[in-house]
Scaffold this active site. Sequence first.
Site, PDB file in Angstrom:
ATOM      1  N   CYS A 143       0.868  -1.179   0.000  1.00 37.04           N
ATOM      2  CA  CYS A 143       0.000   0.000   0.000  1.00 37.04           C
ATOM      3  C   CYS A 143       0.907   1.232   0.000  1.00 37.04           C
ATOM      4  O   CYS A 143       1.975   1.213   0.616  1.00 37.04           O
ATOM      5  CB  CYS A 143      -0.888   0.005   1.246  1.00 37.04           C
ATOM      6  SG  CYS A 143      -1.921   1.486   1.371  1.00 37.04           S
ATOM      7  N   ARG A 275     -10.644   0.397   9.278  1.00 36.31           N
ATOM      8  CA  ARG A 275      -9.411   0.422  10.078  1.00 36.31           C
ATOM      9  C   ARG A 275      -9.497   1.438  11.208  1.00 36.31           C
ATOM     10  O   ARG A 275      -9.758   2.626  10.975  1.00 36.31           O
ATOM     11  CB  ARG A 275      -8.202   0.732   9.198  1.00 36.31           C
ATOM     12  CG  ARG A 275      -6.912   0.723  10.027  1.00 36.31           C
ATOM     13  CD  ARG A 275      -5.672   0.938   9.203  1.00 36.31           C
ATOM     14  NE  ARG A 275      -5.554  -0.066   8.191  1.00 36.31           N
ATOM     15  CZ  ARG A 275      -5.210   0.178   6.922  1.00 36.31           C
ATOM     16  NH1 ARG A 275      -4.953   1.391   6.541  1.00 36.31           N
ATOM     17  NH2 ARG A 275      -5.122  -0.808   6.055  1.00 36.31           N
TER      18      ARG A 275
END
Length: 328
Positions: A143, A275
Amino acid sequence: MITDIDIVIKSDRSVIGKEEKPTVEIIKGLYSLPFNDLISKAHSIHNANFEPNTVQLSTLVNIKSGACPEDCSYCPQSIRYKTNVSTTTLMSVEDILEKAKKAKESGAGRFCMGAAWRSPKDKDLKVLLPVLKGIKELGLETCMTLGMLTASQADKLKEAGLDYYNHNLDTSENFYKKIITTRTFEQRLETINNVQKSGIKVCCGGIIGLGETDNDRFELLHVIASMEPQPESVPINTLVKVKGTPLQDEQDVEPIDLVRLIATARVILPKTYIRLSAGRSSMSDELQALCFFSGANSIFYGEELLTTENPKINKDKALMEKLGIMSE
Ligand code: SF4
């Protein structure tokens, strides 16, 4: 009049079909349900879409710190604010791979790299593209968060093996102008669009505690939930007040509001990883447990979050053990 049942049914896209988006009114109604009803609904939607008692672990490394030309009011890396953040040039390929190896050894499944840029230059991408291959070879997902991306930059990153790109909207379109003036909300959406078109998965969320209203939070969730496809990952950050930034004296976020927001996000984003991001180091075990119950299923794992503190790895391991939560 919208009833509680309508709110729950209409906000659950697995029931209503993906073309119908939850409106701001529906999101508000859902968020305002009695607390236990909201978190129970979120918990059952979570268990219907994910392996129960499982959390995805990402490690975030700052590969280029400070001296960012943008003026995000919450960020100690902006060159406009006098903070203690050190300024570094782009980390070498070897150093990035070494950090990735350590992340893998401590149990992370995804390696996220952040660089404090308005947008990456092509010479920066030349360095970063080979890094992606090396990280994939370690068996980690990749990421990056590098600022604004053009369509061709997104295509290059996709081709080199980037799995996720993080680009947060931060807050509602209306409140956004009070937080950042150097790039627009529209420009953020353009980057997200470029990322989606390239086939990279999107990580896009926001920050609470910037001085926004509840309605700003609902509007942010509405924009995120209306994306097609919905982002694969949505970080919910709580402001970490850093001395020297314009938001250093903002009021604390009410913990129950955070849990409500996570539960609401879980219901309207049933298949997205939610998250629990910045701010976790000042949260109690009990608050984090409630967030996990309500649908949070991803955390940053490692002792630093770009420039702010994150819980120690051993503390996270102990919490997961106490709660019977496994990593993915
Ligand atoms: S949030 Fe990102 S873009 Fe904004 S000032 Fe910080 S490093 Fe720069």
